[in-house]
Scaffold this motif. Structure first.
Motif, PDB file in Angstrom:
ATOM      1  N   GLU B  11      40.510  31.526  46.141  1.00 54.80           N
ATOM      2  CA  GLU B  11      41.269  32.557  45.419  1.00 54.80           C
ATOM      3  C   GLU B  11      40.487  33.050  44.229  1.00 54.80           C
ATOM      4  O   GLU B  11      39.868  32.265  43.516  1.00 54.80           O
ATOM      5  CB  GLU B  11      42.557  31.947  44.851  1.00 54.80           C
ATOM      6  CG  GLU B  11      43.690  31.811  45.809  1.00 54.80           C
ATOM      7  CD  GLU B  11      44.878  31.118  45.125  1.00 54.80           C
ATOM      8  OE1 GLU B  11      45.614  30.452  45.857  1.00 54.80           O
ATOM      9  OE2 GLU B  11      45.028  31.227  43.892  1.00 54.80           O
ATOM     10  N   GLU B  13      41.412  35.323  40.919  1.00 53.56           N
ATOM     11  CA  GLU B  13      42.518  36.008  40.233  1.00 53.56           C
ATOM     12  C   GLU B  13      42.115  36.455  38.831  1.00 53.56           C
ATOM     13  O   GLU B  13      41.545  35.675  38.060  1.00 53.56           O
ATOM     14  CB  GLU B  13      43.742  35.075  40.155  1.00 53.56           C
ATOM     15  CG  GLU B  13      44.970  35.780  39.565  1.00 53.56           C
ATOM     16  CD  GLU B  13      46.242  34.931  39.538  1.00 53.56           C
ATOM     17  OE1 GLU B  13      46.163  33.727  39.841  1.00 53.56           O
ATOM     18  OE2 GLU B  13      47.307  35.496  39.206  1.00 53.56           O
ATOM     19  N   GLN B  14      42.446  37.687  38.500  1.00 48.95           N
ATOM     20  CA  GLN B  14      42.218  38.217  37.146  1.00 48.95           C
ATOM     21  C   GLN B  14      43.352  37.697  36.283  1.00 48.95           C
ATOM     22  O   GLN B  14      44.520  37.982  36.555  1.00 48.95           O
ATOM     23  CB  GLN B  14      42.239  39.747  37.161  1.00 48.95           C
ATOM     24  CG  GLN B  14      41.904  40.390  35.839  1.00 48.95           C
ATOM     25  CD  GLN B  14      40.431  40.790  35.699  1.00 48.95           C
ATOM     26  OE1 GLN B  14      39.776  41.045  36.711  1.00 48.95           O
ATOM     27  NE2 GLN B  14      39.924  40.849  34.485  1.00 48.95           N
ATOM     28  N   VAL B  15      43.051  36.899  35.259  1.00 51.33           N
ATOM     29  CA  VAL B  15      44.130  36.295  34.471  1.00 51.33           C
ATOM     30  C   VAL B  15      44.294  36.903  33.081  1.00 51.33           C
ATOM     31  O   VAL B  15      45.270  36.608  32.402  1.00 51.33           O
ATOM     32  CB  VAL B  15      43.999  34.761  34.385  1.00 51.33           C
ATOM     33  CG1 VAL B  15      44.209  34.128  35.751  1.00 51.33           C
ATOM     34  CG2 VAL B  15      42.662  34.347  33.810  1.00 51.33           C
ATOM     35  N   SER B  16      43.340  37.685  32.639  1.00 54.04           N
ATOM     36  CA  SER B  16      43.553  38.480  31.433  1.00 54.04           C
ATOM     37  C   SER B  16      42.569  39.645  31.515  1.00 54.04           C
ATOM     38  O   SER B  16      41.821  39.739  32.488  1.00 54.04           O
ATOM     39  CB  SER B  16      43.365  37.667  30.152  1.00 54.04           C
ATOM     40  OG  SER B  16      42.034  37.637  29.741  1.00 54.04           O
ATOM     41  N   GLU B  17      42.570  40.508  30.523  1.00 51.74           N
ATOM     42  CA  GLU B  17      41.682  41.669  30.598  1.00 51.74           C
ATOM     43  C   GLU B  17      40.250  41.242  30.896  1.00 51.74           C
ATOM     44  O   GLU B  17      39.524  41.910  31.640  1.00 51.74           O
ATOM     45  CB  GLU B  17      41.632  42.439  29.261  1.00 51.74           C
ATOM     46  CG  GLU B  17      42.927  43.089  28.837  1.00 51.74           C
ATOM     47  CD  GLU B  17      43.667  42.247  27.823  1.00 51.74           C
ATOM     48  OE1 GLU B  17      43.859  41.045  28.079  1.00 51.74           O
ATOM     49  OE2 GLU B  17      44.061  42.785  26.778  1.00 51.74           O
ATOM     50  N   ASP B  18      39.830  40.129  30.276  1.00 52.05           N
ATOM     51  CA  ASP B  18      38.411  39.765  30.316  1.00 52.05           C
ATOM     52  C   ASP B  18      38.169  38.398  30.934  1.00 52.05           C
ATOM     53  O   ASP B  18      37.143  37.769  30.672  1.00 52.05           O
ATOM     54  CB  ASP B  18      37.832  39.811  28.894  1.00 52.05           C
ATOM     55  CG  ASP B  18      38.604  38.938  27.910  1.00 52.05           C
ATOM     56  OD1 ASP B  18      38.285  39.001  26.704  1.00 52.05           O
ATOM     57  OD2 ASP B  18      39.512  38.199  28.340  1.00 52.05           O
ATOM     58  N   THR B  19      39.096  37.922  31.737  1.00 56.13           N
ATOM     59  CA  THR B  19      38.949  36.576  32.294  1.00 56.13           C
ATOM     60  C   THR B  19      39.389  36.511  33.756  1.00 56.13           C
ATOM     61  O   THR B  19      40.430  37.054  34.118  1.00 56.13           O
ATOM     62  CB  THR B  19      39.808  35.569  31.489  1.00 56.13           C
ATOM     63  OG1 THR B  19      39.665  35.834  30.098  1.00 56.13           O
ATOM     64  CG2 THR B  19      39.373  34.144  31.755  1.00 56.13           C
ATOM     65  N   ILE B  21      39.741  33.774  37.185  1.00 57.40           N
ATOM     66  CA  ILE B  21      39.690  32.383  37.676  1.00 57.40           C
ATOM     67  C   ILE B  21      39.293  32.387  39.146  1.00 57.40           C
ATOM     68  O   ILE B  21      39.820  33.154  39.934  1.00 57.40           O
ATOM     69  CB  ILE B  21      41.049  31.668  37.504  1.00 57.40           C
ATOM     70  CG1 ILE B  21      41.269  31.353  36.025  1.00 57.40           C
ATOM     71  CG2 ILE B  21      41.082  30.363  38.309  1.00 57.40           C
ATOM     72  CD1 ILE B  21      42.470  30.470  35.759  1.00 57.40           C
ATOM     73  N   MET B  62      37.194  29.060  35.219  1.00 57.23           N
ATOM     74  CA  MET B  62      37.649  30.276  34.541  1.00 57.23           C
ATOM     75  C   MET B  62      36.440  30.937  33.894  1.00 57.23           C
ATOM     76  O   MET B  62      35.677  30.279  33.189  1.00 57.23           O
ATOM     77  CB  MET B  62      38.680  29.917  33.463  1.00 57.23           C
ATOM     78  CG  MET B  62      39.315  31.138  32.823  1.00 57.23           C
ATOM     79  SD  MET B  62      40.676  30.736  31.712  1.00 57.23           S
ATOM     80  CE  MET B  62      39.783  30.262  30.240  1.00 57.23           C
ATOM     81  N   GLN B  64      35.006  34.010  31.499  1.00 59.32           N
ATOM     82  CA  GLN B  64      35.284  35.090  30.563  1.00 59.32           C
ATOM     83  C   GLN B  64      34.061  35.995  30.486  1.00 59.32           C
ATOM     84  O   GLN B  64      32.924  35.503  30.446  1.00 59.32           O
ATOM     85  CB  GLN B  64      35.606  34.541  29.171  1.00 59.32           C
ATOM     86  CG  GLN B  64      36.111  35.622  28.241  1.00 59.32           C
ATOM     87  CD  GLN B  64      36.454  35.115  26.855  1.00 59.32           C
ATOM     88  OE1 GLN B  64      36.120  33.996  26.482  1.00 59.32           O
ATOM     89  NE2 GLN B  64      37.131  35.946  26.096  1.00 59.32           N
ATOM     90  N   TYR B  65      34.296  37.309  30.466  1.00 59.51           N
ATOM     91  CA  TYR B  65      33.140  38.220  30.488  1.00 59.51           C
ATOM     92  C   TYR B  65      33.291  39.344  29.472  1.00 59.51           C
ATOM     93  O   TYR B  65      34.367  39.586  28.948  1.00 59.51           O
ATOM     94  CB  TYR B  65      32.929  38.767  31.902  1.00 59.51           C
ATOM     95  CG  TYR B  65      34.077  39.578  32.468  1.00 59.51           C
ATOM     96  CD1 TYR B  65      35.169  38.957  33.068  1.00 59.51           C
ATOM     97  CD2 TYR B  65      34.059  40.979  32.439  1.00 59.51           C
ATOM     98  CE1 TYR B  65      36.204  39.695  33.604  1.00 59.51           C
ATOM     99  CE2 TYR B  65      35.096  41.721  32.971  1.00 59.51           C
ATOM    100  CZ  TYR B  65      36.171  41.076  33.556  1.00 59.51           C
ATOM    101  OH  TYR B  65      37.207  41.807  34.083  1.00 59.51           O
ATOM    102  N   GLU B  73      35.505  42.797  36.964  1.00 60.25           N
ATOM    103  CA  GLU B  73      36.716  43.005  37.758  1.00 60.25           C
ATOM    104  C   GLU B  73      36.400  43.776  39.040  1.00 60.25           C
ATOM    105  O   GLU B  73      37.178  43.750  39.988  1.00 60.25           O
ATOM    106  CB  GLU B  73      37.796  43.742  36.946  1.00 60.25           C
ATOM    107  CG  GLU B  73      37.484  45.169  36.571  1.00 60.25           C
ATOM    108  CD  GLU B  73      36.687  45.312  35.286  1.00 60.25           C
ATOM    109  OE1 GLU B  73      36.215  44.285  34.749  1.00 60.25           O
ATOM    110  OE2 GLU B  73      36.544  46.460  34.828  1.00 60.25           O
TER     111      GLU B  73
END
Lengths: 299, 252
Positions: B11, B13-19, B21, B62, B64-65, B73
């Motif tokens: 899987e 999954e986009q978990v925040s604007e910049d993160t 998983i 996770m 972060q970018y 994304e």
């Protein structure tokens, strides 16, 4: 130097944050309200990440021994220079001997006192009465005066309750129509007095999820976790890096910044937003403040 | 050490604007931290600029970018394919770093060991042999800076954590919770079963990285007595390295 005459219990030096170390268990920390902190440095024409004082709930008094320029952004704390009321979001000239005062927050929770060139010191360190904070502008760095600069009114939040927080829903919630309905219709919360730099508990609606726990995974700033009791908690800058509680989604960074200004008792509710919209907003924010982030080394 | 893992689907999954998983599986298996370690090399090689943080944990990571430099994304499919390729590869089995750590089982440290031996129906010697006989993989470092989550302890000595955590657990305490083992990097409250103490510093602020262990490391324990524990506490890593060399044991 800024001599600290009085200091409330929650005053610390903060920068934009420290990144790249979550794999060791170290969170970003940094200013809880990036918006207010960012504007302070921006108005002064400082680098985006120099140290400012973060004052939570209120209480601060200090005297400069140099001429400099300062600005207070964020919560309204009855900012005064030499007993004269001043306004937030505006750059003032201060002279050696001037006394700076911040009282208890009336609206909002956290204020940022920024100075030209930024403060010297260790990010995250608490600041107490009797200390002397070194100010970088006294080291002979010439700068262009920023006195009189003012944040345009459309960028100055009013910190009113109730607050709508934008939420990026996770897959578990996205696919569950009942849950989506619950989020938009039923879930109403009040900010708990149990809040800190780690996060913010929400009181009110109890959330029932099909799972009690998940395999621990990294959690991002803004994640809304649901504890076994059904209580929701929003993780903020000093959250634990890994968590095993179920999560319903993540607040946008902008909503985290707004939540960081909520006082206990403030009413909040969630509204869904999309990744595309949240990213558009975030990119604009990062560009505006000139945020530079370091990449992890490859290899 | 590696069990056969079945992995239905990875899987992303986009978990925040910049993160984002990447979840390889939903199980605790010592192979996944090694897969994730290899995955990191390949991701950082593919996207040389713009990965800000990397948080490995059990069977997921996770990422972060930097939104301004890398629109990750748009690369979720590429991430999934890269993850699948690494998960399926053999190379992962051989690549690991083994760290040998000292543990002292003195009764002044091993607060819960008597009870654990009793419930496992083992003598002290038998219990120690089982614990020391395993090699552990670090699944994640977190909860407190430098705290390593490791596994897998033998089924025979697994034990649930205390319902009521202790208010104070000594720095260096080695604990067991279910089939995981860990070391408290500082005095703190803690709910794990305490079986001994490790005198090495799990966390040193002056060093980069500050954490002694990282996800994907393999750990072997070697027993030391109270005197050696004291010496290592006072003289640090160099003493441990010398001692282990003299004993013919690999060190950290």
């Amino acid at each position: 130097m800024l001599s600290v005459l009085k200091s409330g219990p929650f005053v610390s030096l903060q920068s934009w944050g420290e990144f790249g170390r979550m794999s060791e268990g170290v969170t970003r920390s940094g200013a809880m309200d990036e918006h207010a902190y960012g504007w302070g440095n921006h108005l002064l024409r400082n680098s985006f990440n120099v140290l400012a004082l973060e004052i939570t709930m209120g209480g601060f008094e200090g005297v400069f021994d140099v001429d400099t320029e300062i600005v207070v952004t964020g919560a309204e704390m009855g900012f005064k220079i030499n007993n004269s009321p001043c306004r937030n979001w505006k750059v003032y000239q201060t002279m050696a001997g001037d006394r700076i005062e911040l009282g208890v927050s009336a609206k909002g929770l956290r204020s940022y006192l920024s100075v030209s060139g930024g403060f010297d010191g260790e990010p995250g360190r608490s600041v107490v009465k009797g200390e002397e904070l070194s100010v970088r502008s006294e080291q002979g760095i010439s700068w262009e005066s920023a006195v009189g600069r003012l944040a345009p009114f459309e960028f100055v939040p009013e910190y009113r309750s109730p607050v709508i927080l934008k939420l990026l829903p996770f897959n578990t919630v996205k696919s569950d129509v009942g849950a989506r309905q619950a989020v938009s219709d039923h879930w109403k919360f009040k900010v708990s007095s149990k809040l800190s730099r780690m996060g913010c508990f929400l009181e009110g609606s109890t959330i029932r999820l099909p799972v009690q726990g998940i395999l621990s995974e990294g959690v991002s700033r803004g994640t809304v976790q649901v504890l076994p009791s059904g209580q929701a908690v929003v993780l903020l800058n000093e959250h634990q890096t890994i968590g095993g509680y179920p999560k319903i989604g993540c607040l946008t960074h902008r909503s985290c910044n707004r939540l960081a200004q909520c006082q206990p008792g403030d009413e909040v509710s969630f509204e869904f937003t999309t990744v595309a919209e949240a990213q558009r907003e975030r990119r604009e924010f990062l560009r505006f403040f000139g945020v530079k982030q370091e990449s992890l080394p490859s290899g | 050490m590696s069990k056969h893992c079945t992995n239905p689907e990875i899987e992303v999954e986009q978990v925040s604007e910049d993160t984002i998983i990447v979840r390889f599986a939903n199980e605790i298996n010592p192979r996944w931290p090694l897969v994730i370690r290899e995955f990191k090399k390949r991701v950082l090689n593919r996207w040389k600029n713009g990965i800000i943080d990397w948080v490995p944990s059990y069977a997921n990571v996770m990422i972060q970018y930097d939104l301004l430099r890398l629109p990750l994304e748009e690369e979720t499919e590429a991430l999934r394919q890269l993850a699948s390729a690494v998960a399926a590869s053999d190379i992962v089995e051989k690549a690991n770093t083994t760290k040998v750590l000292p543990i002292c089982f003195d009764e002044s440290f091993a607060l819960d060991l008597v009870e654990l031996c009793r419930s496992a129906r083992k003598t002290f010697g038998e219990w120690k042999e089982i614990y020391l006989g395993n090699e552990y993989v670090v699944y994640a470092v977190g909860f407190k800076p430098g705290f390593p989550y490791m596994g897998e302890t033998d089924e025979a000595i697994a034990s649930p954590r205390h319902e009521e955590p202790r208010k104070m657990v000594l720095k260096g305490s080695v604990g067991i919770a279910d089939r995981q083992t860990g070391v408290y990097p500082a005095d703190s409250p803690g709910g794990w079963n305490i079986i001994g103490n490790c005198p090495l510093k799990m966390w040193e602020v002056e060093k980069i990285p500050s954490s002694l262990l990282q996800a994907g490391d393999c750990v072997k324990w070697v027993e030391i007595d109270l005197d050696v524990h004291r010496e290592i506490t006072e003289r640090g890593m160099e003493y441990w390295k010398d001692w282990s060399r003299k004993e013919g044991v690999e060190s950290c």
